[in-house]
Design an enzyme around this catalytic site. Sequence first.
Site, mmCIF file in Angstrom:
data_model
loop_
_atom_site.group_PDB
_atom_site.id
_atom_site.type_symbol
_atom_site.label_atom_id
_atom_site.label_comp_id
_atom_site.label_asym_id
_atom_site.label_seq_id
_atom_site.Cartn_x
_atom_site.Cartn_y
_atom_site.Cartn_z
ATOM 1 N N ASN A 9 27.309 12.420 81.956
ATOM 2 C CA ASN A 9 26.646 11.193 81.536
ATOM 3 C C ASN A 9 26.632 11.158 80.011
ATOM 4 O O ASN A 9 25.854 11.865 79.381
ATOM 5 C CB ASN A 9 25.215 11.171 82.102
ATOM 6 N N TRP A 10 27.501 10.343 79.468
ATOM 7 C CA TRP A 10 27.633 10.303 77.998
ATOM 8 C C TRP A 10 26.492 9.544 77.321
ATOM 9 O O TRP A 10 26.386 9.565 76.098
ATOM 10 C CB TRP A 10 28.969 9.643 77.613
ATOM 11 N N LYS A 11 25.690 8.854 78.101
ATOM 12 C CA LYS A 11 24.584 8.048 77.545
ATOM 13 C C LYS A 11 25.136 7.115 76.446
ATOM 14 O O LYS A 11 26.276 6.674 76.549
ATOM 15 C CB LYS A 11 23.454 8.958 77.056
ATOM 16 N N HIS A 96 18.221 6.329 86.103
ATOM 17 C CA HIS A 96 18.048 7.458 85.183
ATOM 18 C C HIS A 96 16.649 7.371 84.571
ATOM 19 O O HIS A 96 16.150 6.271 84.309
ATOM 20 C CB HIS A 96 19.127 7.422 84.099
ATOM 21 N N GLU A 98 15.681 7.702 81.686
ATOM 22 C CA GLU A 98 15.640 6.936 80.434
ATOM 23 C C GLU A 98 15.567 5.440 80.727
ATOM 24 O O GLU A 98 14.943 4.684 79.978
ATOM 25 C CB GLU A 98 16.872 7.292 79.581
ATOM 26 N N GLU A 168 16.737 15.232 88.445
ATOM 27 C CA GLU A 168 16.650 15.512 87.010
ATOM 28 C C GLU A 168 15.176 15.569 86.606
ATOM 29 O O GLU A 168 14.573 14.521 86.329
ATOM 30 C CB GLU A 168 17.347 14.411 86.206
ATOM 31 N N GLY A 174 17.477 16.991 77.917
ATOM 32 C CA GLY A 174 17.638 17.002 76.464
ATOM 33 C C GLY A 174 16.681 17.922 75.734
ATOM 34 O O GLY A 174 16.551 17.843 74.519
ATOM 35 N N SER A 214 19.445 19.789 80.846
ATOM 36 C CA SER A 214 19.830 20.968 80.040
ATOM 37 C C SER A 214 20.728 21.930 80.817
ATOM 38 O O SER A 214 20.646 23.149 80.639
ATOM 39 C CB SER A 214 18.582 21.677 79.489
ATOM 40 N N GLY A 235 24.322 15.905 80.586
ATOM 41 C CA GLY A 235 24.175 15.025 79.425
ATOM 42 C C GLY A 235 24.875 15.613 78.217
ATOM 43 O O GLY A 235 26.102 15.552 78.089
ATOM 44 N N GLY A 236 24.106 16.228 77.329
ATOM 45 C CA GLY A 236 24.625 16.719 76.050
ATOM 46 C C GLY A 236 25.905 17.538 76.166
ATOM 47 O O GLY A 236 26.852 17.321 75.398
HETATM 48 P P1 13P Z 1 20.969 16.828 79.201
HETATM 49 O O1 13P Z 1 22.052 17.583 79.937
HETATM 50 O O2 13P Z 1 21.336 16.456 77.820
HETATM 51 O O3 13P Z 1 19.652 17.514 79.323
HETATM 52 O O4 13P Z 1 20.819 15.415 79.977
HETATM 53 C C1 13P Z 1 20.750 15.415 81.345
HETATM 54 C C2 13P Z 1 20.834 14.006 81.808
HETATM 55 O O5 13P Z 1 19.965 13.203 81.540
HETATM 56 C C3 13P Z 1 22.014 13.617 82.580
HETATM 57 O O6 13P Z 1 21.864 12.356 83.138
#
Ligand code: 13P
Length: 251
Positions: A9-11, A96, A98, A168, A174, A214, A235-236
């Site tokens: 997920n590149w956000k 998600h 967010e 999640e 994050g 994470s 994510g990251g």
């Molecule tokens: P991180 O891997 O950056 O913690 O993000 C996870 C995420 O929100 C994937 O959708």
Amino acid sequence: MRKKIVAGNWKMNKTFQDAEDLVSTIADELDGVDTACEVVLCPPFPYLEMASDYADESGLQIAAQNVSEFEDGAYTGEVSASMLASIEIGYCIVGHSERRKYFGETNAQLATKVEKLLDHAIRPIFCIGELLEERNANNHFEVVKRQLDEGLFQLNKDEFKEVVIAYEPVWAIGTGVTATSAQAQEMHAFIRQQITGKYGKPVADQTTILYGGSCNAKNAAELFSNPDVDGGLIGGASLVAEDFIKIVKSF
Ligand code: 13P
């Protein structure tokens, strides 16, 4: 055996050029590699078609990060499921944390989004997970159960079979604080048990449940070794080709 998936997920990251570099590097690196999992990339909307062109050649799957709850028409700024279907997008992240936090998305809205996606043969990656205070208050199972009940369990059995779930925990996203292997397994087993109660064991046994929060090249193998963890929503670490490839190869 149920499908294993690693999804990136590149956000809201990357310029077009950086996005193209990342997708082409991942496509090249995985070319001819027999991965134990399906690999899904979730770039921002403007890059979906570019990413799909690489995906066609490399066996990657492309997902959107969001979809409108409306079918089409005067909804400025929205992107509909039919638009995603028209460029052959296979998956879409829904709910998600967010989106829930910054855009106020509710379980009821998310249920509508899931239905729109299924109407257009796009598989939802439905995100659930508790806040830190909910876990500290020992409410995490209740919160996740409500997210399932209100967001997904309106589906009939055939519809539900198309859904991928991503657990999640919000406190792990994050933050660098990953759920322990035991915490992830415990919640994934709980989710599978809820699915068993609603749709029966054969459906639950076939449902892919991803862990997100994470998850990185160092801890992915341990997390994925749990019997109910079928991969990750990353994510990251999905923004760096080398790290993402390592995660893909963690099974
Ligand atoms: P991180 O891997 O950056 O913690 O993000 C996870 C995420 O929100 C994937 O959708």
